[in-house]
Enzyme design. Structure first.
Site, PDB file in Angstrom:
ATOM      1  N   CYS A 129       8.937  33.312  13.395  1.00 39.54           N
ATOM      2  CA  CYS A 129       9.136  32.347  14.483  1.00 39.54           C
ATOM      3  C   CYS A 129       8.911  30.890  14.049  1.00 39.54           C
ATOM      4  CB  CYS A 129       8.229  32.683  15.656  1.00 39.54           C
ATOM      5  SG  CYS A 129       6.545  33.008  15.139  1.00 39.54           S
ATOM      6  N   HIS A 243       5.554  27.526  20.083  1.00 39.47           N
ATOM      7  CA  HIS A 243       5.054  26.915  18.843  1.00 39.47           C
ATOM      8  C   HIS A 243       5.616  25.491  18.696  1.00 39.47           C
ATOM      9  CE1 HIS A 243       3.554  30.756  17.892  1.00 39.47           C
ATOM     10  NE2 HIS A 243       4.191  31.036  16.770  1.00 39.47           N
TER      11      HIS A 243
HETATM   12  P1  NAP Z   1       2.095  43.111  20.660  1.00 43.34           P
HETATM   13  O1  NAP Z   1       2.107  42.346  21.913  1.00 43.34           O
HETATM   14  O2  NAP Z   1       0.780  43.482  20.065  1.00 43.34           O
HETATM   15  O3  NAP Z   1       2.981  44.439  20.867  1.00 43.34           O
HETATM   16  C1  NAP Z   1       3.033  45.447  19.905  1.00 43.34           C
HETATM   17  C2  NAP Z   1       4.041  46.485  20.338  1.00 43.34           C
HETATM   18  O4  NAP Z   1       4.158  47.467  19.309  1.00 43.34           O
HETATM   19  C3  NAP Z   1       3.626  47.236  21.605  1.00 43.34           C
HETATM   20  O5  NAP Z   1       4.738  47.563  22.365  1.00 43.34           O
HETATM   21  C4  NAP Z   1       2.990  48.500  21.023  1.00 43.34           C
HETATM   22  O6  NAP Z   1       3.015  49.604  21.905  1.00 43.34           O
HETATM   23  C5  NAP Z   1       3.944  48.766  19.887  1.00 43.34           C
HETATM   24  N1  NAP Z   1       3.338  49.677  18.932  1.00 43.34           N
HETATM   25  C6  NAP Z   1       2.192  49.539  18.251  1.00 43.34           C
HETATM   26  N2  NAP Z   1       1.936  50.650  17.534  1.00 43.34           N
HETATM   27  C7  NAP Z   1       2.951  51.494  17.762  1.00 43.34           C
HETATM   28  C8  NAP Z   1       3.267  52.821  17.324  1.00 43.34           C
HETATM   29  N3  NAP Z   1       2.479  53.482  16.487  1.00 43.34           N
HETATM   30  N4  NAP Z   1       4.417  53.397  17.771  1.00 43.34           N
HETATM   31  C9  NAP Z   1       5.219  52.741  18.632  1.00 43.34           C
HETATM   32  N5  NAP Z   1       4.970  51.490  19.090  1.00 43.34           N
HETATM   33  C10 NAP Z   1       3.854  50.888  18.660  1.00 43.34           C
HETATM   34  O7  NAP Z   1       2.835  42.325  19.490  1.00 43.34           O
HETATM   35  P2  NAP Z   1       4.132  41.365  19.582  1.00 43.34           P
HETATM   36  O8  NAP Z   1       3.700  39.958  19.640  1.00 43.34           O
HETATM   37  O9  NAP Z   1       5.057  41.856  20.633  1.00 43.34           O
HETATM   38  O10 NAP Z   1       4.744  41.546  18.144  1.00 43.34           O
HETATM   39  C11 NAP Z   1       5.191  42.779  17.681  1.00 43.34           C
HETATM   40  C12 NAP Z   1       5.770  42.606  16.289  1.00 43.34           C
HETATM   41  O11 NAP Z   1       6.940  41.799  16.382  1.00 43.34           O
HETATM   42  C13 NAP Z   1       4.856  41.892  15.305  1.00 43.34           C
HETATM   43  O12 NAP Z   1       3.959  42.775  14.682  1.00 43.34           O
HETATM   44  C14 NAP Z   1       5.828  41.293  14.354  1.00 43.34           C
HETATM   45  O13 NAP Z   1       6.204  42.227  13.364  1.00 43.34           O
HETATM   46  C15 NAP Z   1       7.009  40.986  15.250  1.00 43.34           C
HETATM   47  N6  NAP Z   1       6.988  39.573  15.666  1.00 43.34           N
HETATM   48  C16 NAP Z   1       7.872  38.796  15.116  1.00 43.34           C
HETATM   49  C17 NAP Z   1       7.897  37.489  15.457  1.00 43.34           C
HETATM   50  C18 NAP Z   1       8.837  36.610  14.786  1.00 43.34           C
HETATM   51  O14 NAP Z   1       8.403  35.556  14.450  1.00 43.34           O
HETATM   52  N7  NAP Z   1      10.072  37.001  14.646  1.00 43.34           N
HETATM   53  C19 NAP Z   1       7.055  36.936  16.362  1.00 43.34           C
HETATM   54  C20 NAP Z   1       6.161  37.745  16.925  1.00 43.34           C
HETATM   55  C21 NAP Z   1       6.145  39.079  16.553  1.00 43.34           C
HETATM   56  P3  NAP Z   1       1.710  49.988  22.786  1.00 43.34           P
HETATM   57  O15 NAP Z   1       1.684  49.011  23.915  1.00 43.34           O
HETATM   58  O16 NAP Z   1       1.997  51.362  23.223  1.00 43.34           O
HETATM   59  O17 NAP Z   1       0.539  49.862  21.880  1.00 43.34           O
HETATM   60  O1  3JN Z   2       1.465  34.231  14.216  1.00 44.25           O
HETATM   61  C1  3JN Z   2       2.538  33.880  14.709  1.00 44.25           C
HETATM   62  O2  3JN Z   2       2.615  32.890  15.428  1.00 44.25           O
HETATM   63  C2  3JN Z   2       3.781  34.650  14.435  1.00 44.25           C
HETATM   64  C3  3JN Z   2       3.470  36.007  14.009  1.00 44.25           C
HETATM   65  C4  3JN Z   2       4.355  36.834  13.510  1.00 44.25           C
HETATM   66  C5  3JN Z   2       3.982  38.153  13.035  1.00 44.25           C
HETATM   67  C6  3JN Z   2       2.850  38.779  13.543  1.00 44.25           C
HETATM   68  C7  3JN Z   2       2.475  40.033  13.069  1.00 44.25           C
HETATM   69  C8  3JN Z   2       3.193  40.657  12.087  1.00 44.25           C
HETATM   70  C9  3JN Z   2       4.739  38.792  12.055  1.00 44.25           C
HETATM   71  C10 3JN Z   2       5.989  38.153  11.565  1.00 44.25           C
HETATM   72  O3  3JN Z   2       6.954  38.155  12.317  1.00 44.25           O
HETATM   73  O4  3JN Z   2       6.031  37.638  10.462  1.00 44.25           O
HETATM   74  C11 3JN Z   2       4.323  40.029  11.572  1.00 44.25           C
HETATM   75  C12 3JN Z   2       5.083  40.741  10.509  1.00 44.25           C
HETATM   76  O5  3JN Z   2       6.035  41.418  10.845  1.00 44.25           O
HETATM   77  O6  3JN Z   2       4.709  40.626   9.341  1.00 44.25           O
END
Ligand code: NAP
Ligand code: 3JN
Length: 334
Positions: A129, A243
């Site tokens: 992001c 952000h």
């Molecule tokens: P979050 O609010 O903590 O949500 C995590 C999600 O993953 C929840 O739906 C959770 O389900 C699910 N999950 C965790 N363990 C699991 C499992 N074993 N099987 C199935 N589902 C599972 O986190 P978030 O902010 O949405 O971010 C999630 C991911 O998206 C991050 O880890 C990162 O890789 C990615 N992300 C990317 C960006 C970007 O910059 N592109 C930004 C933010 C996040 P439950 O509710 O059932 O636990």
């Molecule tokens: O910290 C932030 O503001 C963005 C976080 C992104 C993030 C959080 C957990 C795991 C990532 C990502 O998208 O790079 C990951 C991940 O997939 O490594």
């Protein structure tokens, strides 16, 4: 996407919920939507277009009949289940870092490199992001006058740390105002009325944390330019959502703030917020809930007498353009 069966992996998370919101608000015509999360959430209900959908536990057979799978459940889940989804016939748009560095996997921001989508072999990676927020407004400049050096400092909201960190910011702020103690649970440091270096591991050799390394590497890959020199300082600030990034960049040739403003005025996905008289510039509050990257404070970098450097300040909704919206735009283009 009219006849497409779509699945969201991580549907209960901060990003996952925005996937559902984006599909709804953009009126994306789907054949069906499947919501997947961990066993903890199985059986919970979420509403989509007035219809109650039941969250299902993610399993190996979850992708039978799925055409497009949007992943946001962390890189471990993506590494394990994205290949399974592809084998079942789905195209995966993955929000995690799992595949971003893989040269065979396109890393796409539609405003910048939508042409890379044609190279996909089942998985498309969505960038980090902080990278998306920085690069959407930098790209039109880079095309007109190549950026040779980029230095950024980020102001990253709680939303980047997921639903649990957003809750920690709210709860710790409430406790602080009530004069009560609060033991941090998600991050190591007190969050209310504080800020701290991004909560990812530091590389002991370079001193850069993971977030900074991601932005540096992803910039080169997305711009397809290994020569661009990038340095980043990523900081978590007590903002709930969206952000911000302060950036200074040096171009190949001299460039004026007026030229940058003219380029950004016609750039897709960018909105200029640059009211010098009223001291009104991009703010996370204004960026929240909308899809553009707000850009302002566009001014000459006075430390560079060559006239090749510009400083500016941008803000974008990390859950939308930084994650869910960018991925849904990719899915629409597919
Ligand atoms: P979050 O609010 O903590 O949500 C995590 C999600 O993953 C929840 O739906 C959770 O389900 C699910 N999950 C965790 N363990 C699991 C499992 N074993 N099987 C199935 N589902 C599972 O986190 P978030 O902010 O949405 O971010 C999630 C991911 O998206 C991050 O880890 C990162 O890789 C990615 N992300 C990317 C960006 C970007 O910059 N592109 C930004 C933010 C996040 P439950 O509710 O059932 O636990
Ligand atoms: O910290 C932030 O503001 C963005 C976080 C992104 C993030 C959080 C957990 C795991 C990532 C990502 O998208 O790079 C990951 C991940 O997939 O490594």
């Amino acid at each position: 996407m009219k006849n497409k069966n779509v699945a969201i992996v991580g549907a209960t998370g901060a990003v996952g919920r925005e996937f559902v919101g984006c599909l709804e608000s953009r009126g994306v015509p789907l054949a069906s939507l499947k919501l997947l999360a961990s066993a903890r959430s199985a059986g919970q209900k979420q509403t989509f277009r007035g219809q109650e959908l039941t969250i299902e536990e993610l399993k190996e057979d979850s992708f039978n009949g799925v055409d497009i799978a949007l992943f946001s459940a962390g890189s471990g889940i993506s590494r394990q289940y994205a290949p399974i989804a592809v084998k079942a016939g789905a195209v995966v748009v993955d929000n995690s870092s799992a595949f971003r560095a893989d040269p065979a996997i396109p890393l796409v921001v539609p405003e910048i490199n939508a042409h890379r989508l044609k190279d996909h072999k089942g998985i498309i990676a969505n960038p980090n992001c902080a990278a998306i927020t920085t690069l959407v407004p930098l790209w039109p400049v880079h095309q007109a006058n190549p950026v040779r050096r980029l230095i950024i400092s980020t102001y990253q909201a709680a939303s980047g740390g997921g639903a649990a960190l957003m809750e920690e910011l709210e709860q710790s702020t409430r406790a602080y105002l009530d004069g009560k103690p609060y033991e941090p649970k998600v991050v190591k440091h007190p969050y209310a009325f504080n800020l701290f270096s991004h909560n990812t591991a530091i590389d002991m050799a370079t001193g850069y944390n993971d977030e900074e390394s991601k932005v540096i590497k992803e910039t080169k890959k997305i711009f397809e330019d290994d020569k661009i020199a990038v340095s980043a300082t990523c900081v978590r600030v007590p903002v709930l959502r969206a952000h911000s990034v302060s950036m200074t960049f040096e171009c190949e040739r001299p460039i004026t703030p007026q030229e940058v403003k003219a380029l950004l005025a016609k750039a897709p996905g960018v909105r200029i917020v640059d009211d010098w008289a009223n001291n009104y510039f991009p703010m996370p509050k204004d960026a929240s809930g909308q899809g553009d990257v707000l850009a302002g404070r566009i001014r000459k970098d006075l430390s560079d007498p060559s006239g090749k450097s510009i400083s500016m300040f941008v803000a974008a909704d990390q859950l939308l353009k930084g994650a869910a919206l960018n991925a849904v735009q990719i899915a629409e283009l597919l």
